[in-house]
Design a protein around this motif. Structure first.
Motif, PDB file in Angstrom:
ATOM      1  N   GLY A 430       0.783  -1.213   0.000  1.00 49.45           N
ATOM      2  CA  GLY A 430       0.000   0.000   0.000  1.00 49.45           C
ATOM      3  C   GLY A 430       0.820   1.272   0.000  1.00 49.45           C
ATOM      4  O   GLY A 430       0.266   2.364  -0.131  1.00 49.45           O
ATOM      5  N   ASP A 431       2.139   1.171   0.135  1.00 46.93           N
ATOM      6  CA  ASP A 431       2.978   2.368   0.157  1.00 46.93           C
ATOM      7  C   ASP A 431       3.878   2.399  -1.072  1.00 46.93           C
ATOM      8  O   ASP A 431       3.971   1.426  -1.821  1.00 46.93           O
ATOM      9  N   ARG A 603       0.081  -1.615  12.798  1.00 48.74           N
ATOM     10  CA  ARG A 603       0.255  -0.678  11.684  1.00 48.74           C
ATOM     11  C   ARG A 603       1.150  -1.236  10.586  1.00 48.74           C
ATOM     12  O   ARG A 603       0.888  -1.040   9.395  1.00 48.74           O
ATOM     13  N   LEU A 607      -2.396  -4.337   9.361  1.00 48.65           N
ATOM     14  CA  LEU A 607      -3.084  -3.475   8.396  1.00 48.65           C
ATOM     15  C   LEU A 607      -2.625  -3.718   6.956  1.00 48.65           C
ATOM     16  O   LEU A 607      -3.465  -3.858   6.059  1.00 48.65           O
ATOM     17  N   ALA A 611      -4.994  -4.966   3.932  1.00 49.03           N
ATOM     18  CA  ALA A 611      -5.156  -4.141   2.736  1.00 49.03           C
ATOM     19  C   ALA A 611      -4.885  -4.936   1.463  1.00 49.03           C
ATOM     20  O   ALA A 611      -5.631  -4.840   0.475  1.00 49.03           O
ATOM     21  N   TYR A 643      -8.544   3.381  11.266  1.00 47.56           N
ATOM     22  CA  TYR A 643      -7.779   2.739  10.197  1.00 47.56           C
ATOM     23  C   TYR A 643      -8.615   2.477   8.952  1.00 47.56           C
ATOM     24  O   TYR A 643      -8.102   2.035   7.931  1.00 47.56           O
ATOM     25  N   GLN A 645     -10.033   4.428   6.786  1.00 48.63           N
ATOM     26  CA  GLN A 645      -9.684   5.206   5.598  1.00 48.63           C
ATOM     27  C   GLN A 645      -8.449   4.656   4.911  1.00 48.63           C
ATOM     28  O   GLN A 645      -8.343   4.659   3.683  1.00 48.63           O
ATOM     29  N   ARG A 646      -7.496   4.154   5.702  1.00 46.75           N
ATOM     30  CA  ARG A 646      -6.296   3.576   5.098  1.00 46.75           C
ATOM     31  C   ARG A 646      -6.651   2.350   4.270  1.00 46.75           C
ATOM     32  O   ARG A 646      -6.113   2.152   3.172  1.00 46.75           O
ATOM     33  N   SER A 649      -8.477   3.384   1.080  1.00 46.41           N
ATOM     34  CA  SER A 649      -7.589   3.970   0.079  1.00 46.41           C
ATOM     35  C   SER A 649      -6.807   2.908  -0.686  1.00 46.41           C
ATOM     36  O   SER A 649      -6.264   3.185  -1.764  1.00 46.41           O
TER      37      SER A 649
END
Length: 681
Positions: A430-431, A603, A607, A611, A643, A645-646, A649
């Motif tokens: 996700g990053d 985190r 998560l 995701a 969390y 919204q993360r 996204s």
């Protein structure tokens, strides 16, 4: 002309791909990826590409790989994807590009018919029920005409069929060059063809199994290859850790006892008490399972001390000692007959390997690894696994610079053999640095490319989170969501895939939907009721030939690799957020390692895992530019927790639906003839 220039020409509007297919359209993302692959092939090093659904990543790596003239190894996630790549995509491109390329398909030995074991099964005393005998006769007839021996060629043979262990070999029971059918061996034929080919298609399981035991033929193949591509690369960490640790199962022990009895009675009857030896080994394996006690089926028991958690120490040590003694008795007997047949030599080696595993599990767990028991009914699996594959990738394969040396080394270059490594998938994190994938795979110094999907998600798809549902922790959550699904399914006439995070939810929702449609109108399919291939075929048929549309309720493997374009699938429902199971020993060990390093396990691990899984599930919905549909996630934490919204996204940019009225309107819109309707949506 450089390779990069040749690749650009191939993907141009007037290039060979366009001339061969009137439907081909140049896509900037596909060309960008192909150019990056070409540069990596020319320069060496590692490239990680996240290519969104619809980019056309398969051609984006195949075209530069073929045009390079290099020897190429392609690895993908499953045998089904292997077959598709080898039988469809590769031949198509080889023809279009006019390349004189030899291709080969290589699978694990369990995919090929073993002529020696098939003949032994025919004479064995212990072949079970009539259905197995009928299947064996069918396989014998097919064996006279097949060239490859690949069991996937045999129509209607279920991969779960009980006949398969009787007609395939394993590393443990293969007798190697001493086999009387060695010259005709299908496994060896496949390996020889792979060694002679320019492009070889394998799967991740085979790659990492060989990395662990150096047995499958890859030991000779990999050094001669300069370009290695991992497609569906998001699976390689979880696949790799399965093979890079150690496992001992009661199934292995029971198979050993069965093979011992069969070989003893057939080849050396009367020379040793084969019945008693096999019975002793069989009993010791079953007693090991009984020593675990009343642990529920599917439980994972941590093993951080001298014995696994909740297991009686005396019973456990007694069972292990009995198993060791039974294997030692077998070894003594096999020493007396080992010269009579190669089967006995291999059985003696298997006994030695099993004793070595027992000795390993009698000692402490390896550093940076985790140990546990998988409790089945009636099987038991003892596992010691590394937490990830980073060290193995650094030391055995990539020889990339370590993080500590990154400051003084070009981040994109590999040291040593100059190989090019390409890793690609639709979902890798996700990053911007794709750390979810690169950290556990030892690829933090690789080049990174992210290519967005060309689909117009805002026009083609919508996302709805029903606000009135109970929280997933509420016992009534699955049934409440199933009631919503039943209403939606009646509107659509099927066309629905329900993805669950647990088998319990699968059963609850599946039972409710089957009851709701017991009178007909829609076929409700449940994972496990038929083989996966048959479920997929029936679902893809949809409402054709007088049959109703379908709802498929599934878990696990259907979250990815299930490709259903068109109107046959227009509603995907995910029951809740797919966080990693907190009681899993591997998950716990990874979380503890992060916390000890001063990082947040939630985190930085839970998560990102959720995701990626969520994105994989959502990816089942839109597979073509003309598709349309709705994604429903039955978890209100997306709306109420920080969390949420993360995670939102991480999903494709779908149109958000806020109310029940809007969702009804969107479902009604899906029944229209086409998404080219000017009123869509």
């Amino acid at each position: 002309m450089t390779l990069e220039a040749a690749v650009c020409a191939a993907f141009a509007a007037d290039g060979p791909l366009a001339r061969a297919d009137v439907h081909f359209m140049p896509r900037q993302g596909q060309t960008d990826m192909a150019q990056a692959v070409a540069r990596t092939i020319e320069q060496g090093g590692a490239l990680v590409v996240e290519a969104g659904t619809g980019v056309g990543k398969t051609f984006a790596y195949l075209v530069p790989a073929l045009l390079s003239g290099e020897r190429v190894l392609l690895s993908t996630a499953t045998k089904a994807l292997q077959d598709q790549l080898f039988a469809r995509d590769l031949p198509q491109l080889v023809q279009v590009l006019g390349m004189p390329v030899r291709t080969a398909l290589l699978k694990g030995r369990g995919s090929y018919l073993c002529l020696h074991r098939m003949e032994a099964a025919r004479q064995a005393m212990g072949v079970p029920e009539t259905a197995v005998l009928r299947a064996l006769a069918r396989i014998e007839e097919w064996s006279r005409t097949t060239r490859t021996g690949d069991l996937a060629e045999l129509p209607g043979l279920d991969e779960r069929s009980p006949v398969i262990p009787w007609v395939t070999s394993t590393r443990e029971n293969c007798v190697g060059s001493q086999c009387p059918r060695f010259r005709q061996c299908h496994v060896n034929l496949a390996r020889r063809e792979a060694l002679a080919a320019d492009v070889v298609v394998i799967n991740h399981h085979l790659f990492f199994a060989d990395l662990a035991v150096r047995e499958s033929g890859m030991a000779e193949l990999l050094p001669s290859v300069r370009v290695v591509v991992f497609d569906e690369a998001h699976q390689i960490n979880e696949t790799g850790v399965q093979f890079l640790g150690a496992q001992l199962t009661t199934g292995q022990l029971l198979d050993f006892a069965r093979d011992l009895l069969g070989a003893g009675l057939q080849l050396a009857r009367g020379l040793a008490p084969w019945n008693a030896l096999a019975a002793e080994c069989d009993r010791a394996a079953r007693d090991l399972r009984l020593a675990v006690g009343r642990a529920s089926n599917g439980a994972k028991l941590r093993w951080t001390g001298a014995v696994p958690d909740d297991v009686d120490a005396d019973a456990w040590h007694t069972a292990l000692q009995a198993l060791q003694e039974s294997l030692e008795h077998v070894q003594v007997a096999l020493d007396t007959v080992s010269e009579l047949a190669p089967d006995f030599v291999r059985l003696r080696e298997r006994a030695r390997e099993l004793l070595a595993k027992l000795a390993r599990f009698a000692g402490p767990c390896a550093t940076d690894a985790v140990r546990w028991l998988d409790v089945g009914n009636p099987q038991l699996r003892i596992v010691e696994s590394p937490l990830d594959i980073a060290q193995a990738m650094h030391e055995r394969l990539l020889r990339l610079p370590s993080d500590s040396a990154a400051s003084s080394t070009d981040a994109g270059s590999a040291e040593g053999d100059g190989k090019s490594w390409i890793f690609t998938s639709a979902t890798l994190g996700g990053d911007a640095q794709l750390r979810w994938f690169t950290e556990p795979c030892g690829l933090t110094q690789a080049q990174i490319l992210r290519v967005e999907s060309p689909f117009d998600y805002a026009r083609q798809a919508s996302l709805y989170i029903p606000r009135g549902l109970p929280l997933p922790s509420d016992p009534g959550h699955s049934q409440a969501l199933a009631r919503w699904i039943a209403v939606a399914v009646r509107r659509l006439g099927g066309r629905t895939l329900v993805l669950t995070t647990t088998l319990k939810a699968l059963r609850t929702m599946g039972d409710y939907l089957q009851d709701a449609f017991r009178e007909g109108g829609v076929d409700v399919l449940l994972q496990g009721q038929w083989p996966k291939r048959r479920l997929m075929e029936r679902f893809r048929e949809g409402a054709t030939q007088g049959r109703p549309g379908c709802v498929l309720v599934a878990s696990a493997s259907f979250w990815e690799g299930f490709d259903v374009p068109g109107k046959v699938l227009q509603l995907v429902v995910i029951d809740k957020l797919p966080f990693p199971p907190p009681g899993d020993p591997l998950v716990e060990a990874r979380s503890q390692r992060l916390e000890q390093a001063g990082r947040s396990a939630f985190r930085d691990y839970a998560l990102p895992e959720a995701a990626v899984a969520l994105k994989q599930g959502a990816g089942r919905l839109i597979r073509r530019e003309t598709d349309s549909g709705m994604l429903v996630i039955g978890d209100t934490r997306l709306l109420t927790m920080g969390y949420g919204q993360r995670l939102l996204s991480a999903l494709p940019p779908m149109r958000r639906i806020q109310t029940e009225e809007e969702s009804d309107a969107a479902l009604d819109m899906l029944t229209r003839a086409s998404t080219t309707d000017p009123n869509w949506p």
